[in-house]
Design an enzyme around this catalytic site. Structure first.
Site, mmCIF file in Angstrom:
data_model
loop_
_atom_site.group_PDB
_atom_site.id
_atom_site.type_symbol
_atom_site.label_atom_id
_atom_site.label_comp_id
_atom_site.label_asym_id
_atom_site.label_seq_id
_atom_site.Cartn_x
_atom_site.Cartn_y
_atom_site.Cartn_z
ATOM 1 N N THR A 115 -35.824 2.498 22.013
ATOM 2 C CA THR A 115 -37.039 2.995 22.657
ATOM 3 C C THR A 115 -36.836 3.133 24.167
ATOM 4 O O THR A 115 -37.554 3.900 24.803
ATOM 5 C CB THR A 115 -38.218 2.035 22.411
ATOM 6 O OG1 THR A 115 -37.756 0.702 22.648
ATOM 7 C CG2 THR A 115 -38.741 2.140 20.994
ATOM 8 N N ASP A 170 -30.833 -3.623 28.666
ATOM 9 C CA ASP A 170 -29.903 -4.759 28.735
ATOM 10 C C ASP A 170 -29.814 -5.311 30.152
ATOM 11 O O ASP A 170 -29.856 -6.526 30.370
ATOM 12 C CB ASP A 170 -28.504 -4.333 28.263
ATOM 13 C CG ASP A 170 -28.532 -3.705 26.885
ATOM 14 O OD1 ASP A 170 -29.551 -3.855 26.180
ATOM 15 O OD2 ASP A 170 -27.540 -3.050 26.515
ATOM 16 N N TYR A 205 -24.488 6.782 19.386
ATOM 17 C CA TYR A 205 -25.551 6.432 20.339
ATOM 18 C C TYR A 205 -25.947 7.672 21.145
ATOM 19 O O TYR A 205 -27.124 8.013 21.263
ATOM 20 C CB TYR A 205 -25.060 5.313 21.272
ATOM 21 C CG TYR A 205 -26.118 4.787 22.217
ATOM 22 C CD1 TYR A 205 -26.904 3.699 21.864
ATOM 23 C CD2 TYR A 205 -26.343 5.391 23.461
ATOM 24 C CE1 TYR A 205 -27.880 3.203 22.720
ATOM 25 C CE2 TYR A 205 -27.319 4.916 24.316
ATOM 26 C CZ TYR A 205 -28.083 3.817 23.956
ATOM 27 O OH TYR A 205 -29.055 3.348 24.808
HETATM 28 C C1 GLA Z 1 -27.870 -0.597 23.596
HETATM 29 C C2 GLA Z 1 -28.220 0.051 24.938
HETATM 30 C C3 GLA Z 1 -29.675 -0.215 25.306
HETATM 31 C C4 GLA Z 1 -30.609 0.172 24.152
HETATM 32 C C5 GLA Z 1 -30.121 -0.433 22.838
HETATM 33 C C6 GLA Z 1 -30.926 0.033 21.657
HETATM 34 O O1 GLA Z 1 -27.931 -1.990 23.700
HETATM 35 O O2 GLA Z 1 -27.385 -0.464 25.950
HETATM 36 O O3 GLA Z 1 -30.010 0.491 26.475
HETATM 37 O O4 GLA Z 1 -30.751 1.553 24.059
HETATM 38 O O5 GLA Z 1 -28.763 -0.141 22.588
HETATM 39 O O6 GLA Z 1 -32.241 -0.429 21.716
#
Ligand code: GLA
Length: 370
Positions: free
Chosen positions: A32, A162, A214
């Site tokens: 999200t 993160d 991703y």
């Molecule tokens: C990874 C990315 C985050 C986020 C998650 C999924 O951890 O680094 O920014 O998009 O995936 O929620």
């Protein structure tokens, strides 16, 4: 502190500053963040410690206790490789606000578990530089710098979750972050008071194609938002109407993102009401959505979630980007043994590598150690 001793042995003097930044798990709000949505992560007790002294030339000397040997000397930023890119990226983006530095790194984030060791590294180094150069950056500005280093220097198009979790978390609390406005608030998350534990199940599997998938999910979301005429999927208010305009993967991705944002808000509501034991159903719904609509789970994650629930967990889901990494399970403390046994047995039956279990207790965000 062993990182200080290693620094002194390699560089001949004590470091000017030492900063610690943690990894994270995400309670809910997956995929999200780059859709301008909501997330609810918290810092884990494992992290990265960076000991640093600035230099008055442009050389960077880097030492990691996890990569034994002589310090790596980097004369030009473009020549950095592997783990050093996360550090050099931060220095690179600070431009002429900084020069070179001597840096020693020590980390204890379980590798490959999807607990954001790279964000911890970026935030630890950025915090140390902010300190020694008196840059006056706020924790959120430090998080944004770390994200930009990862996006532009390392080439991973991650969102802000993160790094924000690493920079802004508080002990015993979860971090509710609006990834558009960047407004954040921490919410008490006292599992022990409710006789609960949040168990991390590290599948010890990381699928190779994760990076490409991703970026693909991100592009699908952006394309769906364009077709719907909104700035980001966060802005979809009429889900049924939006789904009627979309097809295939973009339709599924949109349904996940919109419902996941609602689940974050619902979970925050339950935490505020003190109803921690009731959050399990939202964790389960999040997992099914990530498995079936966003398609970022893996057999190991699905088996971990199903077996944890059979063993007595109140809820479970994959956490982080997916394609391996870790799942989390909300477990009444008296069921911890039974949940771990259930997951271990299910893994053995399928011939999966044995999982690793770690207890997740909400830890403080980045802070100075000395
Ligand atoms: C990874 C990315 C985050 C986020 C998650 C999924 O951890 O680094 O920014 O998009 O995936 O929620």
């Amino acid at each position: 502190m062993r990182v200080v001793e290693a620094f002194a042995a390699a560089f001949g003097a004590s470091p000017q500053t030492v900063w610690r930044a943690p990894g994270r798990v995400n309670l809910i709000g997956e995929h999200t963040d780059y859709n301008d949505g909501f997330v609810l992560p918290f810092a884990v007790p494992w992290g990265v410690t960076a000991a640093l002294t600035p230099r008055d030339d442009d050389t960077i000397r880097l030492l990691s206790l996890q990569a034994p040997g002589e310090p790596v000397t980097i004369a030009t930023h473009a020549e950095s490789k592997g783990w050093t890119r996360y550090v050099v990226g931060v220095l690179d983006l600070l431009g002429d606000r900084v020069r070179g530095a001597d840096i020693a790194i020590d980390g204890d984030v379980p590798q490959g578990a999807g607990l954001s060791s790279s964000a911890a590294l970026e935030v630890a180094v950025a915090s140390a530089l902010n300190d020694v150069h008196s840059l006056g950056m706020t924790p959120m500005e430090i998080a944004l710098l770390g994200q930009q280093a990862e996006n532009d220097f390392v080439g991973m198009p991650c969102g802000i979750m993160d790094q924000a979790a690493s920079a802004l978390s508080e002990e015993g609390r979860a971090l509710f972050l609006d990834c558009r406005s960047l407004a954040s608030r921490t919410i008490p998350f006292d599992l022990a008071a409710h006789g609960l534990s949040l168990l991390i199940v590290d599948t010890q599997v990381h699928h190779e194609h994760a990076g490409g998938e991703y970026a693909k999910r991100r592009a699908e979301c952006e394309s769906a938002a364009r077709k719907l005429g909104v700035a980001a999927l966060r802005d979809v208010t009429d889900l049924a109407g939006a789904l009627a305009e979309l097809q295939g993967d973009e339709r599924k991705r949109t349904e996940h993102v919109v419902t996941e944002n609602h689940r974050v808000e619902a979970l925050v509501g339950l935490l505020r009401a003190g109803a921690v034991t009731e959050i399990g159903a939202l964790l389960n719904a999040s997992h099914l959505s990530l498995r079936d609509l966003y398609e970022v789970s893996s057999p190991e994650l699905d088996v971990a979630v199903e077996a944890a629930l059979r063993g007595g967990a109140r809820g479970a889901r994959m956490t982080g980007g997916g394609f391996g990494g870790s799942a989390i399970a909300l477990v009444p403390v008296e069921r911890l043994d039974s949940v771990q046994r259930s997951v271990s047995d299910a893994y053995a039956e399928r011939g999966f590598q044995a999982p690793r279990f770690l207890p997740a207790v909400p830890a403080p965000g980045a802070h100075r150690l000395s």
